[in-house]
Design an enzyme around this catalytic site. Structure first.
Site, short mmCIF file in Angstrom:
data_model
loop_
_atom_site.label_atom_id
_atom_site.label_comp_id
_atom_site.label_asym_id
_atom_site.label_seq_id
_atom_site.Cartn_x
_atom_site.Cartn_y
_atom_site.Cartn_z
N ASP A 1 -149.61 66.94 4.42
CA ASP A 1 -150.30 67.87 5.32
C ASP A 1 -149.61 69.24 5.26
OD1 ASP A 1 -147.98 66.92 6.52
OD2 ASP A 1 -148.81 66.91 8.55
N ASP B 1 -143.69 69.92 3.07
CA ASP B 1 -144.63 69.24 2.16
C ASP B 1 -144.73 70.02 0.85
OD1 ASP B 1 -146.60 67.42 4.25
OD2 ASP B 1 -145.63 69.18 5.10
N VAL C 1 -146.01 61.81 3.55
CA VAL C 1 -145.08 62.69 4.28
C VAL C 1 -145.85 63.39 5.41
CG1 VAL C 1 -143.50 62.98 2.35
CG2 VAL C 1 -145.46 64.52 2.54
N ASP D 1 -139.65 66.40 4.07
CA ASP D 1 -140.53 65.70 3.15
C ASP D 1 -139.98 65.59 1.74
OD1 ASP D 1 -142.13 65.59 5.36
OD2 ASP D 1 -143.61 67.04 4.65
#
Length: 312
Positions: A13, A18, A127, A242
């Site tokens: 996301d 990320d 993640v 992440d």
């Protein structure tokens, strides 16, 4: 490290950390990024999908399919993290609107198809909230035997959204419960671990010294991310949560883990979304999650810096 590429699908996301996870996977010789799926979390799924496409274009990995997934949790009202990631989900750097398009296939269907076509050698790296993964498991239970491992960023023995719950689990605890009870091998990178991956001034300088388009982008990401973490939590730097999951897929020896029983709380008034970690084995229940607790800082940061250097 084994001299074999580990196949991974990142479910994300984006999200500052990320984006860094995608970049770590995109140019590291020890992993093969099979696909990217997106979900609502840090921002609405329309935004997180655009962000993933932007990162792929910047990194020159436009051959990687990006599929948009769930826009809402299974049962609860959607919650985003604009206070941490900004309204776009990836505030700070300015990237052009992507020319690359998302796949026509829904993320859940792409996950099912890739896993069913595989030899059982794909690791899922969620993640983000676990909505897509849970939906895929419910839609096609046969994938359970096809998943090599699930390496999750989420949970921990404390929370960052409530005192008990970490964001990714809290946003869709019902989905997390499905995944954690699936019987698939799980490694959990919770806050106990990821809060060790904080970008210091020294690491920030090392990233700047790489001096390419990707490292400049990461520098801008971290500038915004560090500011919000200081404002909201009082942290001295940004934890790149992440990227720890991808790093584990690259070199598990950089992490100290322990197999423990972990259950997801979905009913508590004050504890909804908690990963209940049985540290002392008091329940007597079978351990079901490989929980990461320690990080080899030198291995982790060297891995990230070297991978950034692989971009030209």
């Amino acid at each position: 490290m084994e001299n074999v590429k580990r196949k991974i699908i990142i479910d994300c996301d984006p999200g500052h950390d990320d984006a860094i996870a995608i970049l770590l996977a995109g140019a590291n010789p020890y992993v093969e990024l099979v696909a990217i799926t997106t979900v609502a979390g840090n921002a609405e799924v329309e935004k997180t999908t655009v962000n993933a496409l932007k990162v792929c274009e910047l990194a020159g990995i436009t051959h990687i399919p990006v599929a948009k997934g769930a826009g809402q949790p299974l049962l609860r009202v959607r919650q985003t993290a604009a206070d941490i990631h900004g309204d776009s989900g990836m505030d700070g750097p300015t990237l052009p609107h992507p020319q690359k398009s998302e796949e026509q296939e829904h993320a859940v269907d792409l996950l099912i198809r890739k896993l069913m076509e595989s030899d059982g050698d794909i690791t899922l790296v969620p993640v983000a909230p676990l909505t897509n993964i849970a939906l895929a498991m419910r839609k096609e239970p046969a994938i359970l035997g096809k998943i090599q491992e699930i390496v999750i960023m989420g949970g921990g023995t404390f929370g960052n959204t409530t005192p008990a719950a970490e964001f990714n689990i809290y946003v869709d605890a019902e989905a997390a419960k499905i995944v954690f009870e699936s019987g698939v091998p799980i490694t959990m990178m919770g806050l106990d671990l990821t809060h060790q991956a904080i970008v210091t001034d020294e690491i920030h300088q090392r990233i700047l010294d790489v001096d390419n388009n990707v490292s400049h982008f990461v520098h801008e990401l971290l500038g915004f991310f560090a500011h919000t973490y200081k404002e909201v939590f009082g942290f001295a730097g940004a934890p790149i949560h992440d990227a720890c999951c991808v790093a584990y897929c690259i070199d598990p020896t950089a992490f100290g883990t322990k197999k423990l029983r972990v259950d997801i709380e979905t009913k508590g008034e004050h504890t909804y979304g908690m990963t209940v970690v049985d540290l002392l084995g008091v329940t007597g229940r079978e351990p079901n999650v490989n929980v990461a607790f320690t990080l080899d800082q030198d291995k982790f940061w060297d891995m990230l810096i070297q991978t950034l250097k692989n971009y030209t």
